[in-house]
Motif scaffolding. Structure first.
Motif, PDB file in Angstrom:
ATOM      1  N   VAL B 145       0.740  -1.426  -0.014  1.00  0.00           N
ATOM      2  CA  VAL B 145      -0.010  -0.034  -0.067  1.00  0.00           C
ATOM      3  C   VAL B 145       1.006   1.315  -0.058  1.00  0.00           C
ATOM      4  O   VAL B 145       0.165   2.465   0.104  1.00  0.00           O
ATOM      5  CB  VAL B 145      -0.908   0.093   1.143  1.00  0.00           C
ATOM      6  CG1 VAL B 145      -2.048  -1.293   1.064  1.00  0.00           C
ATOM      7  CG2 VAL B 145      -0.312   0.017   2.471  1.00  0.00           C
ATOM      8  N   GLY B 146       2.209   1.068  -0.221  1.00  0.00           N
ATOM      9  CA  GLY B 146       3.006   2.182  -0.259  1.00  0.00           C
ATOM     10  C   GLY B 146       3.159   3.071   1.240  1.00  0.00           C
ATOM     11  O   GLY B 146       3.264   4.307   0.919  1.00  0.00           O
ATOM     12  N   LEU B 147       3.126   2.347   2.322  1.00  0.00           N
ATOM     13  CA  LEU B 147       3.393   2.937   3.498  1.00  0.00           C
ATOM     14  C   LEU B 147       4.477   2.735   4.434  1.00  0.00           C
ATOM     15  O   LEU B 147       4.321   2.915   5.603  1.00  0.00           O
ATOM     16  CB  LEU B 147       2.084   2.754   4.194  1.00  0.00           C
ATOM     17  CG  LEU B 147       0.847   3.735   4.008  1.00  0.00           C
ATOM     18  CD1 LEU B 147      -0.247   3.207   4.897  1.00  0.00           C
ATOM     19  CD2 LEU B 147       1.086   5.101   4.225  1.00  0.00           C
ATOM     20  N   LEU B 148       5.557   2.146   3.670  1.00  0.00           N
ATOM     21  CA  LEU B 148       6.524   1.676   4.555  1.00  0.00           C
ATOM     22  C   LEU B 148       7.382   2.671   5.193  1.00  0.00           C
ATOM     23  O   LEU B 148       7.736   2.491   6.494  1.00  0.00           O
ATOM     24  CB  LEU B 148       7.539   0.914   3.583  1.00  0.00           C
ATOM     25  CG  LEU B 148       8.224  -0.247   4.152  1.00  0.00           C
ATOM     26  CD1 LEU B 148       7.482  -1.325   4.731  1.00  0.00           C
ATOM     27  CD2 LEU B 148       8.915  -1.283   2.889  1.00  0.00           C
ATOM     28  N   GLU B 149       7.090   3.843   4.858  1.00  0.00           N
ATOM     29  CA  GLU B 149       8.179   4.767   5.525  1.00  0.00           C
ATOM     30  C   GLU B 149       7.385   5.235   6.514  1.00  0.00           C
ATOM     31  O   GLU B 149       7.861   5.968   7.564  1.00  0.00           O
ATOM     32  CB  GLU B 149       8.673   6.058   4.627  1.00  0.00           C
ATOM     33  CG  GLU B 149       7.797   6.737   3.660  1.00  0.00           C
ATOM     34  CD  GLU B 149       6.898   6.252   2.878  1.00  0.00           C
ATOM     35  OE1 GLU B 149       5.997   6.966   2.216  1.00  0.00           O
ATOM     36  OE2 GLU B 149       6.973   4.888   2.530  1.00  0.00           O
ATOM     37  N   ALA B 150       6.054   5.147   6.563  1.00  0.00           N
ATOM     38  CA  ALA B 150       5.141   5.721   7.701  1.00  0.00           C
ATOM     39  C   ALA B 150       4.958   4.435   8.958  1.00  0.00           C
ATOM     40  O   ALA B 150       4.094   4.855   9.779  1.00  0.00           O
ATOM     41  CB  ALA B 150       3.980   6.010   7.242  1.00  0.00           C
ATOM     42  N   ILE B 151       5.939   3.599   8.965  1.00  0.00           N
ATOM     43  CA  ILE B 151       5.612   2.447   9.803  1.00  0.00           C
ATOM     44  C   ILE B 151       5.688   2.719  11.307  1.00  0.00           C
ATOM     45  O   ILE B 151       4.687   2.083  12.015  1.00  0.00           O
ATOM     46  CB  ILE B 151       6.539   1.150   9.397  1.00  0.00           C
ATOM     47  CG1 ILE B 151       6.243  -0.144  10.128  1.00  0.00           C
ATOM     48  CG2 ILE B 151       8.062   1.700   9.543  1.00  0.00           C
ATOM     49  CD1 ILE B 151       7.070  -1.341   9.590  1.00  0.00           C
ATOM     50  N   ASP B 152       6.433   3.640  11.698  1.00  0.00           N
ATOM     51  CA  ASP B 152       6.428   3.983  12.990  1.00  0.00           C
ATOM     52  C   ASP B 152       5.858   5.308  13.427  1.00  0.00           C
ATOM     53  O   ASP B 152       5.782   5.860  14.468  1.00  0.00           O
ATOM     54  CB  ASP B 152       7.830   4.045  13.537  1.00  0.00           C
ATOM     55  CG  ASP B 152       8.599   2.450  13.470  1.00  0.00           C
ATOM     56  OD1 ASP B 152       7.950   1.647  13.941  1.00  0.00           O
ATOM     57  OD2 ASP B 152       9.752   2.614  12.937  1.00  0.00           O
ATOM     58  N   LYS B 153       4.749   5.778  12.526  1.00  0.00           N
ATOM     59  CA  LYS B 153       4.059   7.039  12.764  1.00  0.00           C
ATOM     60  C   LYS B 153       2.741   6.477  13.540  1.00  0.00           C
ATOM     61  O   LYS B 153       2.241   5.458  13.398  1.00  0.00           O
ATOM     62  CB  LYS B 153       3.650   7.702  11.583  1.00  0.00           C
ATOM     63  CG  LYS B 153       4.744   8.399  11.022  1.00  0.00           C
ATOM     64  CD  LYS B 153       4.520   9.344   9.965  1.00  0.00           C
ATOM     65  CE  LYS B 153       5.725  10.152   9.447  1.00  0.00           C
ATOM     66  NZ  LYS B 153       5.530  10.570   8.063  1.00  0.00           N
TER      67      LYS B 153
END
Ligand SMILES: Nc1ncnc2c1ncn2[C@@H]1O[C@H](COP(=O)(O)OP(=O)(O)OP(=O)(O)O)[C@@H](O)[C@H]1O
Ligand SMILES: [Mg+2]
Lengths: 258, 261
Positions: B145-153
């Motif tokens: 879903v293209g959210l890998l960089e938001a994983i810890d948000k």
């Protein structure tokens, strides 16, 4: 007119029934296994952390004020040396538990009510349920047990701080050593001053947790219902605290002072 | 006897034409408001069904009946051949592990980070223990879903579209047999919408999921639908493929397609 009265009364009965269901769900889930330890610990920490300062400060002030208020009449009666005892007994038996519980009702019941209420409104509780997870286990059991455990602990802490406040107040006018003061306090206390008061704090805690969770879980879907849930959680929990207090004193006197 | 019955059931399951969701003559009212009047819908295994309808028609209510969040006033809802209203708590829980539900609002747990949101169904529902495996699944689905960089948000730090995609990821992560999507693309920009629609299609292909997709987005309907049903005034008024309905004689049916036509 009569027709209007029926739905209100029906709603009230319905509410009681739902509370019964909620209560039994809570108990069934405690023993079901899969207890959420880490969430429980987190809740305990949050509850303690949130209320610690407030309970401490209020108890401190109450201890001081009680001594200052009592002193003139005690001096008049020549019973000045009884001040520590009077404070200790009234604080441990009544003031400490009730003040702590009321503060916690305001602080914890409202925040649980608001938190679960907003989870309900934003469909998070439904989502948890629909995913096959168990929201009662995760959200309700942990919170109710955490409050039930933390209110007694906070009360103990408040008791000590309240007595210390009394000591300082006494020192405004009289010169009494810390050592002597606390000896007097403790010597004046019997086990039965302490035990029933301590036991009832668990019930206070349970009432606060239960009411907060119930109101949050059963709030309607609408933004204003979050505020409503928080508000009625505080009011109902405070009411329960006084009811439990009244029942507790009856039971205690039946058992010990026949 | 029993053995053959079980065998029969299994055969039916594996067969392509098995009806996995069977809604028969369902009605549902809230107070005096009759939301669903008489709904009948059969969904076969592996099929993507799109439900169209005006706002407030009871589309969300329909799929909430499928997972037992709401109980119909009359009529029968069967999932995998079992009636939902008759299920015990345990059976319902079992069913819910096989049915994924994407809420219109995303319904992310806002006290948890994105990672914890993804972990929750894995540890609580699938009871997965191996942390390595858990992390791998989370990364795989967030990548999709293209959210890998938001994983810890935290969810509150995500944009509306990101929240929607995170909700989608959390539903997909357990790899349910049936997916119920409540407006998966509403409020997203056209490019992300198209990506989500493609993703829904990919999920269907890869895991052989059956999907019900509620949407107002005709592009999404065009991409994902094997079959479209249109709802009006508490009833289904038309059914068919995208092209069939687009050239329908019915004014109301065609009006749904106008924006793309
Ligand atoms: N739990 C509920 N309690 C009372 N009324 C409800 C409930 N859920 C839905 N409704 C009512 O049912 C009707 C249909 O709601 P639903 O959410 O299914 O609409 P929808 O077709 O999904 O619309 P939208 O496209 O806007 O999401 C609405 O009028 C709503 O007010
Ligand atoms: Mg809807």
């Amino acid at each position: 007119m009569a027709e209007q009265a029926i739905p209100g009364y029906k709603k009230w009965l319905e509410d009681i029934g739902e509370q019964g269901v909620f209560f039994s769900q809570f108990f069934r889930n405690i023993f079901k296994g899969g207890f959420e330890w880490s969430e429980f610990v987190r809740q305990c920490y949050e509850i303690g952390y949130k209320s610690f300062m407030l309970v401490g400060l209020t108890s401190f002030i109450m201890g001081m004020v009680l001594i200052l208020q009592l002193r003139p009449s005690m001096v008049e009666m020549g019973a000045e040396s009884m001040l520590p005892k009077t404070l200790a007994v009234s604080f441990i038996r009544e003031m400490g538990p009730v003040i702590t519980a009321i503060i916690c009702a305001g602080k914890i019941a409202s925040s649980i009510g608001a938190e679960l209420g907003s989870m309900k409104v934003t469909e998070q509780i439904d989502a948890m349920e629909v995913s096959g997870a168990n929201p009662t286990q995760y959200l309700v059991v942990t919170r109710i047990l955490a409050v039930t455990l933390m209110v007694p602990i906070l009360t103990l802490m408040g008791d000590v701080i309240g007595l210390f406040g009394g000591f300082l107040a006494l020192n405004f006018t009289d010169d009494i050593s810390f050592h002597l003061y606390f000896n007097k306090c403790i010597a004046s206390l019997e086990f039965i001053d302490f035990l029933p008061a301590f036991i009832k704090t668990f019930f206070f805690g349970f009432a606060i947790g239960f009411v907060g969770c119930y109101k949050g879980f059963h709030s309607d879907k609408g933004t204003e219902s979050v505020g409503l849930a928080a508000n009625s959680a505080v009011v109902t929990a405070s009411l329960w605290i006084f009811v439990i207090d009244a029942i507790a004193v009856q039971i205690t006197s039946l058992l010990y002072y026949r | 006897m029993e053995e053959t019955a079980v065998k029969h059931k299994e055969e039916a399951r594996s067969s392509k034409h098995e009806v996995v969701v069977d809604i028969e003559h369902v009605s549902k009212s809230f107070g005096s408001k009759e939301v669903l009047k008489d709904i009948t819908l059969k969904i076969k295994r592996g099929e993507n069904v799109v439900v169209l309808g005006k706002s407030g028609e009871g589309k969300s209510v329909t799929i909430q009946c499928i997972v037992g969040l709401l109980t119909p006033d009359s009529g029968i809802v069967k999932v995998f051949g079992e009636e939902v209203a008759e299920m015990s708590n345990e059976e319902l829980k079992e069913l819910r592990t096989k049915v994924g539900f994407l809420f219109q609002s995303g319904a992310l747990y806002d006290s948890m980070t994105v990672r914890e949101n993804m972990e929750f169904p894995l540890t609580r529902v699938l009871k997965m223990k191996d942390q390595g495996e858990i992390d791998q699944r989370i990364e795989e689905v967030l990548d999709a879903v293209g959210l890998l960089e938001a994983i810890d948000k935290m969810p509150s730090d995500l944009s509306g579209g990101m929240r929607k995609r995170a909700g989608l990821a959390r539903t997909m992560i357990v790899r349910p047999e049936i997916m119920l999507y409540d407006e998966p693309t509403t409020g997203l920009d056209p490019i992300t919408s198209r990506e989500i629609s493609q993703l829904i299609l990919q999920v269907q292909k890869k895991y052989k999921t059956t999907s019900v997709i509620i949407t107002h987005d005709m592009e999404c309907a065009r991409i994902t639908a094997d079959r479209i049903v249109i709802m009006d005034d508490g009833e289904y008024i038309a059914e068919g493929s995208f092209d069939e309905l687009k050239s329908s004689k019915d004014e109301l049916v065609r009006s749904f397609f106008n924006e793309t036509a």
